[in-house]
Design an enzyme around this catalytic site. Structure first.
Site, PDB file in Angstrom:
ATOM      1  N   GLY A 109      -1.679   5.609  -2.390  1.00  0.00           N
ATOM      2  CA  GLY A 109      -2.398   6.115  -3.547  1.00  0.00           C
ATOM      3  C   GLY A 109      -3.699   5.366  -3.781  1.00  0.00           C
ATOM      4  O   GLY A 109      -3.998   4.368  -3.112  1.00  0.00           O
ATOM      5  N   CYS A 138      10.821   7.677  -7.728  1.00  0.00           N
ATOM      6  CA  CYS A 138      10.549   7.995  -6.325  1.00  0.00           C
ATOM      7  C   CYS A 138      11.701   8.710  -5.647  1.00  0.00           C
ATOM      8  O   CYS A 138      11.483   9.569  -4.789  1.00  0.00           O
ATOM      9  CB  CYS A 138      10.161   6.731  -5.554  1.00  0.00           C
ATOM     10  SG  CYS A 138      11.496   5.531  -5.342  1.00  0.00           S
ATOM     11  N   MET A 196       0.839  -1.194   0.000  1.00  0.00           N
ATOM     12  CA  MET A 196       0.000   0.000   0.000  1.00  0.00           C
ATOM     13  C   MET A 196       0.878   1.249   0.000  1.00  0.00           C
ATOM     14  O   MET A 196       1.574   1.531   0.971  1.00  0.00           O
ATOM     15  CB  MET A 196      -0.929  -0.012   1.214  1.00  0.00           C
ATOM     16  CG  MET A 196      -1.886  -1.182   1.247  1.00  0.00           C
ATOM     17  SD  MET A 196      -3.002  -1.143   2.680  1.00  0.00           S
ATOM     18  CE  MET A 196      -4.021   0.308   2.270  1.00  0.00           C
ATOM     19  N   CYS A 256      13.470  -2.303  -9.457  1.00  0.00           N
ATOM     20  CA  CYS A 256      12.939  -2.358  -8.086  1.00  0.00           C
ATOM     21  C   CYS A 256      11.869  -3.441  -7.967  1.00  0.00           C
ATOM     22  O   CYS A 256      11.861  -4.218  -7.005  1.00  0.00           O
ATOM     23  CB  CYS A 256      12.371  -1.003  -7.696  1.00  0.00           C
ATOM     24  SG  CYS A 256      11.685  -0.946  -6.031  1.00  0.00           S
ATOM     25  N   MET A 272       6.116   0.354   2.156  1.00  0.00           N
ATOM     26  CA  MET A 272       7.569   0.247   2.130  1.00  0.00           C
ATOM     27  C   MET A 272       8.205   1.622   2.016  1.00  0.00           C
ATOM     28  O   MET A 272       7.880   2.395   1.112  1.00  0.00           O
ATOM     29  CB  MET A 272       8.009  -0.630   0.955  1.00  0.00           C
ATOM     30  CG  MET A 272       7.667  -2.089   1.132  1.00  0.00           C
ATOM     31  SD  MET A 272       8.150  -3.121  -0.287  1.00  0.00           S
ATOM     32  CE  MET A 272       6.787  -2.782  -1.405  1.00  0.00           C
TER      33      MET A 272
END
Length: 379
Positions: free
Chosen positions: A17, A208, A14, A109, A39
């Site tokens: 968003g 990110c 989660m 990732c 995370m």
């Protein structure tokens, strides 16, 4: 509340968003025992950028994810994976640019960090499954025994390209609740349940750990003395004629047209990057076209192998937003060579190429090298 879960225990990634939140809600209502997990992959305070902290790692996003869990009555955890994320994804990002390639950190990732991190925590928490808010579908093919990733129903939002590297073992425990829904339906689902803050929340599209979307500035901050090391290199033609000086080869990507600072009398594009000589090759749009490329570090999806099948027809995407191009695939050992039926522009070493059989992901790999245009410049 869902006091009588019947379908098993699932750990849901989660981000805070709307997509991952609705994924958690739908699984909860479908009878799964949901555990939410957010995370923390990156600390904006160390990024040195100018943009306010936003996206999946911000405190606001973490609180938004937790709010959903509290309202629906399931547990929510925060895990700190900044060290493993940074050591692998960010170091790779930097190293790839210094090697003259253009990395795709989100795919990396997914493949090496998020799925592994989720599955480890799922085991610790007694969860049979993990789930994400990706727009993709997954099924088990009883005939081949393979788990097959397919495009999401909403092709405009499809994220199957970013999932080609997820292993069969990981896919066997993965759920994609949004795969058969369109984005408009996700908004409708959120509105019906009163999650108006999610509907109004802007979506984040940048990498990110680069919230200001300035990868050049990030590299300068990340690699002390980089500008001094790479300054003074030449823009050259494919034949080696010097056209001018550039700011340093890591600050350019194949296909780039804007911001070159040279006037050639015609639209110029970056054709190739030569880190060993600090040269950036420029040319016209036609020279940017390629008819073949070679992939390494493969992960096969629908089929366990393409070797021995001759030339396999497929549609290949060479970047996330590429529409796809018809091609023939030939696997030899641990590499696949792609022969496009029509020239494709701006194939970029360091990016992923993903090949499809209809909506199904056949597999993918990292673009290792390719022959560009008519001048045979190896990327």
């Amino acid at each position: 509340m869902n006091p009588n879960p019947t379908k098993g225990r699932v750990l849901v990634a989660m981000s805070g968003g709307i997509d991952s939140s609705v994924a958690a809600v739908l699984l909860h209502e479908a009878g799964y025992e949901v555990v939410g997990m957010t995370m923390k992959t990156w600390d904006y305070a160390t990024a040195g950028g100018s943009k306010k902290e936003t996206g999946c790692c911000s405190l606001d996003s973490i609180n938004d994810a937790r709010d959903i869990a509290v309202r629906l009555g399931f547990p929510h955890y925060i895990i700190d994976i900044r060290e493993e994320f940074g050591d692998f994804v960010i170091d790779n990002f930097t190293d790839e640019y210094l090697a003259g390639r253009t990395p795709n950190p989100c795919v990396l990732c997914n493949t090496h960090i998020k799925w592994d991190a989720l599955l480890r925590r799922a085991d610790q928490l007694g969860c049979e499954f993990i789930a994400t808010g990706h727009y993709a579908r997954i099924r088990h093919d009883a005939e081949t025994g393979r788990y097959v990733v397919s495009k999401g129903l909403d092709e405009a939002k499809d994220q199957s390209y970013a999932l080609w590297g997820v292993s069969q073992k990981s896919l066997s425990r993965t759920l994609f609740p949004l795969g058969a829904l369109r984005k408009t339906e996700i908004y409708d689902e959120a509105r019906r349940r009163g999650f108006t803050a999610l509907v109004n929340k802007p979506e984040s599209y940048e990498i990110c750990f680069i919230p200001d979307n300035d990868y050049r500035g990030f590299l300068r901050r990340r690699v002390p003395g980089l500008e001094a090391r790479v300054a003074g290199g030449n823009f050259v033609t494919a034949g080696g004629r010097v056209l001018g000086q550039h700011e340093g080869y890591p600050f350019y990507t194949i296909g780039q047209r804007k911001g070159l600072g040279v006037a050639l009398g015609y639209p110029a594009f970056v054709l190739a990057i030569r880190p060993e000589t600090n040269e950036v090759v420029l040319g016209n749009y036609d020279e940017l076209a390629s008819t073949r490329t070679t992939l390494h570090k493969l992960n096969l999806g629908k089929l366990a192998s393409l070797e021995g099948r001759g030339l396999v027809p497929a549609v290949v995407k060479v970047r996330y937003h590429h529409a796809g191009a018809a091609a023939l695939l030939e696997q030899v050992g641990d590499t696949v060579t792609i022969y496009f039926t029509e020239p494709v522009h701006a194939i970029t070493p360091g990016q992923a190429a993903v090949f499809y059989d209809g909506d199904d992901v056949l597999g993918g790999g990292w673009i290792a090298r390719h022959v560009m245009g008519d001048f045979g410049d190896e990327g």
